[in-house]
Design an enzyme around this catalytic site. Sequence first.
Site, PDB file in Angstrom:
ATOM      1  CB  THR A 222     127.003  80.941  17.387  1.00 53.78           C
ATOM      2  OG1 THR A 222     126.678  79.581  17.139  1.00 53.78           O
ATOM      3  CG2 THR A 222     125.997  81.839  16.673  1.00 53.78           C
ATOM      4  CB  THR A 223     128.509  77.835  13.361  1.00 58.42           C
ATOM      5  OG1 THR A 223     129.006  77.125  14.492  1.00 58.42           O
ATOM      6  CG2 THR A 223     129.192  77.373  12.102  1.00 58.42           C
TER       7      THR A 223
ATOM      8  CG  HIS B 229     132.265  76.256  23.794  1.00 50.87           C
ATOM      9  ND1 HIS B 229     132.595  75.210  22.980  1.00 50.87           N
ATOM     10  CD2 HIS B 229     131.606  77.153  23.009  1.00 50.87           C
ATOM     11  CE1 HIS B 229     132.154  75.436  21.761  1.00 50.87           C
ATOM     12  NE2 HIS B 229     131.560  76.631  21.729  1.00 50.87           N
TER      13      HIS B 229
ATOM     14  NE  ARG C 187     132.840  83.495  38.878  1.00 48.28           N
ATOM     15  CZ  ARG C 187     132.210  83.608  40.038  1.00 48.28           C
ATOM     16  NH1 ARG C 187     132.304  82.668  40.932  1.00 48.28           N
ATOM     17  NH2 ARG C 187     131.478  84.663  40.271  1.00 48.28           N
TER      18      ARG C 187
ATOM     19  CG  HIS D 243     122.976  77.780  13.938  1.00 48.76           C
ATOM     20  ND1 HIS D 243     122.635  79.051  14.292  1.00 48.76           N
ATOM     21  CD2 HIS D 243     124.276  77.643  14.292  1.00 48.76           C
ATOM     22  CE1 HIS D 243     123.672  79.661  14.812  1.00 48.76           C
ATOM     23  NE2 HIS D 243     124.687  78.819  14.840  1.00 48.76           N
ATOM     24  N   GLY D 244     119.836  77.751  15.854  1.00 48.57           N
ATOM     25  CA  GLY D 244     118.809  78.753  16.156  1.00 48.57           C
ATOM     26  C   GLY D 244     117.426  78.166  16.393  1.00 48.57           C
TER      27      GLY D 244
ATOM     28  N   GLY E 103     120.884  73.480  20.845  1.00 52.29           N
ATOM     29  CA  GLY E 103     121.654  73.775  22.052  1.00 52.29           C
ATOM     30  C   GLY E 103     121.106  74.954  22.834  1.00 52.29           C
ATOM     31  CG  HIS E 104     121.204  79.865  22.924  1.00 54.92           C
ATOM     32  ND1 HIS E 104     120.023  80.574  23.004  1.00 54.92           N
ATOM     33  CD2 HIS E 104     122.105  80.544  23.666  1.00 54.92           C
ATOM     34  CE1 HIS E 104     120.221  81.642  23.758  1.00 54.92           C
ATOM     35  NE2 HIS E 104     121.472  81.637  24.167  1.00 54.92           N
TER      36      HIS E 104
END
Length: 257
Positions: free
Chosen positions: A99-100, A49, A17, A211-212, A233-234
Amino acid sequence: MNLGLNIDHIATLREARKINEPDPLEAVFVAKNAGVSQITIHLREDRRHIHDDDVRAIINASVLPVNVECACDEGIVEFLCEQKPHKITLVPEKREEITTEGGLNLTQNNLKEIIKEFQKCDIQTALFIDPKKDTIKRAKALGATGVELHTGEYANVHLMLYSNLSRHKNAIKSLDLTRDTLSQKLQMTLSEITTCASLAEELGLGVFAGHGLNYQNASAIAKIKSITELNIGHSIIARAVFTGLERAIKDMLELIK
Ligand code: PXP
């Protein structure tokens, strides 16, 4: 096992936004109360981000140690030397990636100098690398204080084997393999991570992974004794949409402790 909570996705939502909420800084306080050991943020070259102001605010809040992921970019290195986070994790970065992808190439010229620069500023420096023995040894020779082992391949194989992703439009095409092959691949990636983690520990490096990782695949990685920290994170932010952030963090902590 320590949990580093990656809060980039909170800033991603804000940037959807381009206004002032949700604020990743708010997540830091929730994370601390829920038992997180470290906040991880990725300052990307395109600032898609996390922004410089987020880095300043999150470090200044001094609520938890902050691990900043970044590429070997001169301007970012200078900025982070001023901000002095607890730890830097050097990662590869391509503008076009979502993503990385993959670990850092340790043959790039400026790596040793950058690590030295951070050391002068009393900042620990980890390298985000693929789980390969030679790469671990090279990380040590470059003067890194730790390595973060890339668990992306393990996580992708796990997803294709145990979720419905293989039947989804986002299926990973390079992993369109039989269940038997995926099963063998999963064992192989897990054993590579285990071997590399103990080698890194023997060499006196801090041993981290990420990661993942999600609620289905993280516990197998958490069982590897040499690994002391997972950066996730995700999956946590995705669950938080439905359960709230505190619950999502506690659910993950229960799995990995
Ligand atoms: N560790 C590193 C070095 C990363 O680049 C990322 C993604 O930003 C993560 C951990 C967290 O990965 P995920 O969001 O898939 O949990």
